[in-house]
Each structure stands twice: as C-alpha cells, then as structure tokens.
Design a protein around this motif. Structure first.
Motif: not given
Ligand code: PLP
Length: 286
Positions: A4-5, A12-16
């Motif tokens: 969750y962001l 996960e790879e896009e959670a930046k």
C-alpha cells in the motif's frame, strides 16, 4: 508482494518513494509493527492509536483517517494472502527539500508492508535467550520521548550491533539515569519472589504486548509491580523475559554472563508464554 502506497496497492517493484522524502533524509516519520495471527490482525486499534499518537507528538498530520488506515492494513494482508504476518505501516513527513524544515513537505507518505512471519526466536523460546546490557543509552524522555515509535532507530541499532559483537541474542538498554529501559525492540520484565516487575513507560516504548502480558498476569492473580529497575534487579532475578510484537514473550537465560534462575525459561515465563499464545490465537479483528 503488494504494497500500500499513498492510497494505491502496487507491486513491490513499483512501490518507490522519492530520495527527497524526509523519512529517508532525516528519519522524520513514525511507524508501527503489527502481527496477524490466522489472518486476524492482533490488537489493531491499539496499534493505530499508538501510530496516531506518535505522529501527533512529532506534529505530523496523518493524511488518512484511522478507519482508512485500519482498512489499508487489513487490505494489504488480504491482497498478499497472508495468515501469519508482520505488518509495517509507515508515515513519513513526505517529500521536501534538503533542509530540515517540515513546512516544505506538503504531503506525508503513507506505506503499509506485510510479510509472512513465524516465531522470531525459533528454538530460543525453549532454550532461552542470552542478552547483554549495552553501553548505548535509550533516548532520555526529556529529549525525543521513547513513546514515539519514530523512524529514528539508530540507538536501537547501535544496541543490536553491540549485542551482535558480544555474540548474544538481545541487547538491554538503560536510560541516562541508570535505570533499565527496555530491550532493543521489546519491553523487559523480571520475576522475583513470585511477583512480576517491569519499568514504568517513561523511558521505554509503551508496548502493546507488554499491556497484554500485564492483563494476562493480572487475570492469573500474579502480583504486578511497575517500578524502576537497575543492574542488581536483573542479575538477581528469578526469571527475566522480554515482550514485543515480533518477539512475543521471549525468555532470557543469561545476562552479561550471569545465569538467570536455573538457566532455563522459568515457570512464570512459561505460563505467560502459553497464555499469550492462547490469546493471540483467539483474538483479532477479521
Ligand atoms: N520497545 C521498542 C523499542 C520496540 O521497538 C518495540 C516494538 O514495537 C517494543 C518495545 C514492544 O512494543 P510492542 O509490544 O507494542 O510491539
């Protein structure tokens, strides 16, 4: 893994997050550590209350409501199909410039991570942990209040490093006045002459597991005392144990080379470990 962001569930790879996020630049933010047992989040309301209190204490306005936070936590668990999990909500000051001033950070960053989790200490629940009293001091209450679960865990990490170099499992922190504060990531209890004693929560994090264990001990009719403790109390205790979301109830068998009790998890600790397990299996919100 789904994270969750800021209102979205992303792989996960896009959670930046930005390198200008003050959580990264200054440790400016707060977090929680929460367990789920059998797919049910344990003591969620208490963790949310502590998260929002931590944020309030550092003048950080969490951009979502408590209900939305609870939903984000439960949904992160569901989206990852997790049953026994450790959940980490984080709120940072957000993106600013390279200066300290939080007024430059317009929007706090909100993250929830959930990972699968088992017993943190493995066979040490049977054998008992070895601990040392470390030289690094817990932040004194007159500075950053230890009740803020902030992203500044450097003292705790230094304590852990000291324990690692001394070849033991856990570090015990003292405060600047010489009283026992807590473990590197858990609260501490001693058992002496049948009574359970733990330090008041001014110099340590007001642990949610600590509160559960106190409830359990009270229901068992065990005498409870909250008072300041020193080295002598530790070394001469009949039993010592730590409590924490990750550690649960962890028996300590040796401190600074002194054998505690008979060097095995004692009867009171064992009773509490069993009762805590029963409570965690029964409770939690779906
Ligand atoms: N003390 C510290 C420094 C911690 O990081 C933790 C873990 O959250 C605890 C104590 C135990 O608190 P709780 O039982 O709420 O996990």
């Amino acid at each position: 893994m789904i994270i969750y962001l800021d209102g979205r569930f992303v792989p996960e790879e896009e959670a930046k997050v930005s390198v200008f996020d003050h959580g990264l630049l200054y440790g400016d933010g707060v977090f929680e550590g929460i367990r789920a047992y059998n797919g049910r989040v344990f003591r969620l309301d208490e963790h949310i209350a502590r998260l929002y209190d931590s944020a309030k204490a550092i003048d950080l306005a969490v951009p979502i409501t408590r209900e939305e936070m609870a939903e984000a936590i439960k949904e992160t668990l569901r989206k990852n199909n997790l049953k026994d999990a450790y959940i980490r909500p984080i709120v940072t000051r957000g993106v600013g410039d390279l200066g300290l001033d939080p007024r430059k950070c317009e929007k706090p960053t909100v993250i929830v991570i959930a990972v699968t989790w088992g017993a943190m200490y493995g066979d040490l629940y049977e054998k008992g942990l070895r601990a040392v009293c470390v030289s690094v001091r817990r932040t004194p209450p007159e500075s950053m209040p230890p009740n803020v679960k902030s992203l500044n865990y450097l003292n705790n990490i230094l304590a852990k490093i000291e324990a690692n170099y001394r070849g033991v499992d856990e570090a015990i922190f003292f405060d600047t006045k010489g009283y026992i504060a807590e473990g590197s990531g858990d609260n501490i209890f001693v058992v002496k002459d049948g009574a359970i004693v733990t330090p008041p929560t001014l110099n340590n994090l007001r642990g949610i597991t600590r509160a559960v264990v106190l409830e359990i001990a009270e229901s068992m009719g065990i005498t409870l005392l909250e008072r300041n403790l020193g080295y002598f109390d530790l070394y001469t205790a009949d039993e010592v144990f730590v409590t924490g979301t990750a550690a649960e109830v962890g028996p300590i068998r040796e401190i600074d080379g002194r054998v505690i009790g008979n060097g095995k998890p004692g009867p009171v600790t064992r009773q509490l470990m069993a009762a805590f397990k029963t409570v965690t299996q029964k409770e939690g919100s779906p």
